[in-house]
Design a protein around this motif. Structure first.
Motif, PDB file in Angstrom:
ATOM      1  N   ARG A  19     -31.017  19.884  36.287  1.00  0.00           N
ATOM      2  CA  ARG A  19     -32.161  18.972  36.301  1.00  0.00           C
ATOM      3  C   ARG A  19     -32.923  18.935  34.981  1.00  0.00           C
ATOM      4  N   ASN A  20     -32.893  19.997  34.199  1.00  0.00           N
ATOM      5  CA  ASN A  20     -33.658  20.034  32.951  1.00  0.00           C
ATOM      6  C   ASN A  20     -32.835  19.602  31.742  1.00  0.00           C
ATOM      7  N   ARG A  21     -31.567  19.359  31.933  1.00  0.00           N
ATOM      8  CA  ARG A  21     -30.726  18.930  30.816  1.00  0.00           C
ATOM      9  C   ARG A  21     -30.852  17.438  30.610  1.00  0.00           C
ATOM     10  N   ARG A  22     -30.548  17.029  29.395  1.00  0.00           N
ATOM     11  CA  ARG A  22     -30.579  15.601  29.087  1.00  0.00           C
ATOM     12  C   ARG A  22     -29.401  14.919  29.770  1.00  0.00           C
ATOM     13  N   ARG A  23     -29.685  13.809  30.443  1.00  0.00           N
ATOM     14  CA  ARG A  23     -28.652  13.093  31.181  1.00  0.00           C
ATOM     15  C   ARG A  23     -28.372  11.765  30.505  1.00  0.00           C
ATOM     16  N   SER A  24     -27.125  11.357  30.590  1.00  0.00           N
ATOM     17  CA  SER A  24     -26.798  10.011  30.140  1.00  0.00           C
ATOM     18  C   SER A  24     -27.133   9.044  31.272  1.00  0.00           C
ATOM     19  N   ASP A  25     -26.990   7.773  31.011  1.00  0.00           N
ATOM     20  CA  ASP A  25     -27.312   6.758  32.016  1.00  0.00           C
ATOM     21  C   ASP A  25     -26.260   6.779  33.111  1.00  0.00           C
ATOM     22  N   ILE A  26     -26.600   7.408  34.224  1.00  0.00           N
ATOM     23  CA  ILE A  26     -25.659   7.522  35.336  1.00  0.00           C
ATOM     24  C   ILE A  26     -25.785   6.331  36.288  1.00  0.00           C
ATOM     25  N   GLY A  27     -26.793   5.499  36.080  1.00  0.00           N
ATOM     26  CA  GLY A  27     -27.010   4.349  36.942  1.00  0.00           C
ATOM     27  C   GLY A  27     -25.840   3.373  36.946  1.00  0.00           C
ATOM     28  N   SER A  28     -25.270   3.112  35.772  1.00  0.00           N
ATOM     29  CA  SER A  28     -24.144   2.178  35.713  1.00  0.00           C
ATOM     30  C   SER A  28     -22.901   2.773  36.359  1.00  0.00           C
ATOM     31  N   VAL A  29     -22.718   4.071  36.242  1.00  0.00           N
ATOM     32  CA  VAL A  29     -21.578   4.727  36.890  1.00  0.00           C
ATOM     33  C   VAL A  29     -21.752   4.647  38.408  1.00  0.00           C
ATOM     34  N   THR A  30     -22.945   4.915  38.872  1.00  0.00           N
ATOM     35  CA  THR A  30     -23.228   4.836  40.299  1.00  0.00           C
ATOM     36  C   THR A  30     -22.993   3.423  40.820  1.00  0.00           C
TER      37      THR A  30
END
Length: 87
Positions: A19-30
């Motif tokens: 949760r504290n790591r930087r995430r890429s945009d997972i919205g498009s994958v979802t």
């Protein structure tokens, strides 16, 4: 049931740990995963004669459930607004 619960718990734990790591945009994958699931559901329905023949009955049930859900939601919100005096 277990084949649904295990991935849910695994995803929850992984999300919690990362949760504290930087995430890429997972919205498009979802989005594309959901589109693929909808396509495969449609393919399964289209390839099954039994499902196709029961579709009108299931569709009618879905429309009735939808109508009742919306109706009771509106009734509940109107009642709750009167209780809270929101008009």
């Amino acid at each position: 049931m277990l084949n649904l619960l295990v991935p849910l718990v695994a995803g929850t734990l992984l999300g919690y740990l990362l949760r504290n790591r930087r995430r890429s945009d997972i919205g498009s994958v979802t989005f594309w995963v959901i589109i693929t699931l909808i396509f495969s559901l449609g393919f399964s329905i289209g390839s099954s004669n039994e499902l196709l023949s029961s579709l009108p009955r299931v569709g009618l049930n879905a429309v009735v459930i939808l109508f009742l859900a919306v109706l009771f939601s509106v009734v509940f919100v109107k009642s709750a607004r009167k209780v809270v005096k929101m008009t």
